[in-house]
Design an enzyme around this catalytic site. Structure first.
Site, PDB file in Angstrom:
ATOM      1  N   ASP A  64       8.091 -15.424 -22.138  1.00 54.21           N
ATOM      2  CA  ASP A  64       7.294 -15.523 -21.040  1.00 54.21           C
ATOM      3  C   ASP A  64       7.046 -14.113 -20.420  1.00 54.21           C
ATOM      4  O   ASP A  64       7.593 -13.296 -20.842  1.00 54.21           O
ATOM      5  CB  ASP A  64       8.241 -16.710 -20.086  1.00 54.21           C
ATOM      6  N   TYR A  66       6.452 -11.080 -18.120  1.00 57.57           N
ATOM      7  CA  TYR A  66       7.376 -10.201 -17.175  1.00 57.57           C
ATOM      8  C   TYR A  66       7.269 -10.700 -15.910  1.00 57.57           C
ATOM      9  O   TYR A  66       6.191 -11.102 -15.313  1.00 57.57           O
ATOM     10  CB  TYR A  66       6.873  -8.500 -17.229  1.00 57.57           C
ATOM     11  N   PHE A  77       4.689  -8.664 -24.186  1.00 57.07           N
ATOM     12  CA  PHE A  77       5.375  -7.324 -24.482  1.00 57.07           C
ATOM     13  C   PHE A  77       4.415  -6.162 -23.737  1.00 57.07           C
ATOM     14  O   PHE A  77       5.225  -4.912 -23.431  1.00 57.07           O
ATOM     15  CB  PHE A  77       5.504  -6.692 -25.670  1.00 57.07           C
ATOM     16  N   HIS A 186      15.308  -9.675 -31.766  1.00 61.36           N
ATOM     17  CA  HIS A 186      14.694  -9.243 -30.418  1.00 61.36           C
ATOM     18  C   HIS A 186      14.832  -7.747 -29.981  1.00 61.36           C
ATOM     19  O   HIS A 186      16.056  -7.387 -30.440  1.00 61.36           O
ATOM     20  CB  HIS A 186      14.836 -10.188 -29.519  1.00 61.36           C
TER      21      HIS A 186
END
Length: 224
Positions: A64, A66, A77, A186
């Site tokens: 989701d 920031y 990102f 991740h």
């Protein structure tokens, strides 16, 4: 919300008429009117605006947006040009430096990737300020699953980056033998040392694209 008006409409346009999306839209209207939600409504679909379906070469699945002020702008990102580079993106830059010799830039604005065909897709496209994952389960997952399925149907080679368990759960939607699926932990500080560092996904993606006669991605984000 700034409406999608490019070729994505031909493959996901019907999602906007389905009951789950109509319900989601009503919830979002209430949320935006009563709380601080990121990104701003006009930026929700930037991943699609910046990367038309016909240009998709790489799919990078995020989670989701920031949830701090000024960061999210609709690309997974990525942060707005003047924002501090988040830790996960800094680790992505470190891997790029090791893998391809890219220098670490002074910003986290990834529009350059998007314009080259990197679909920077979060599985949930909105979030409440300071409340990570607060819009999970509202319906966005159904919408972005439809997007992933559309990418899966592309009849030319595409690279898919699945980083972390939530992204890797989407692998059941990806069965096109023409595509290259690359999985790794991740890039967050909690998990990057478990195999994200050293995964060489960026060079592997470019080798795959070049092998199939496609222009590789210039992964270097320049300083601002």
């Amino acid at each position: 919300m700034a409406k999608i008006n490019n070729d994505w409409l031909t493959v996901i346009g019907e999602e906007f008429e389905k009951q789950y999306y109509l319900n989601l839209r009503q919830v979002l209207i209430k949320e935006y009117n009563s709380k601080v939600i990121y990104p701003i409504a006009e930026d929700i679909f930037n991943a699609f605006h910046f990367t038309p379906l016909e240009k998709v070469k790489v799919l990078l699945v995020g989670q989701d947006p920031y949830h701090n002020p000024g960061q999210a702008h609709g690309l997974s990102f990525s942060v707005a040009p003047k924002e501090t580079i988040p830790p996960s993106l800094m680790n992505i830059y470190k891997e790029l430096q090791t893998d391809l010799g890219c220098y670490v830039p002074n910003n986290g604005y990834l529009e350059k990737w998007a314009k080259q065909g990197v679909l920077l897709l979060n599985t949930v496209l909105t979030v409440r300020a300071h409340q990570a994952n607060s819009h999970q389960g509202l319906g966005w997952e159904l919408f972005t699953d439809a997007v992933i399925k559309a990418v899966n149907k592309i009849e030319r080679p595409v690279v898919v980056f699945l980083w972390g368990r939530p992204a890797q759960q989407k692998i059941s939607l990806l069965n096109n033998p023409k595509h290259l699926i690359l999985q790794a932990p991740h890039p967050s500080p909690l998990s990057a040392f478990r195999g994200f560092f050293g995964c060489k996904h960026f060079s592997k993606a470019n080798e795959f694209l070049t092998k199939h006669g496609l222009e590789p991605i210039d992964w270097q984000i320049e300083n601002i």
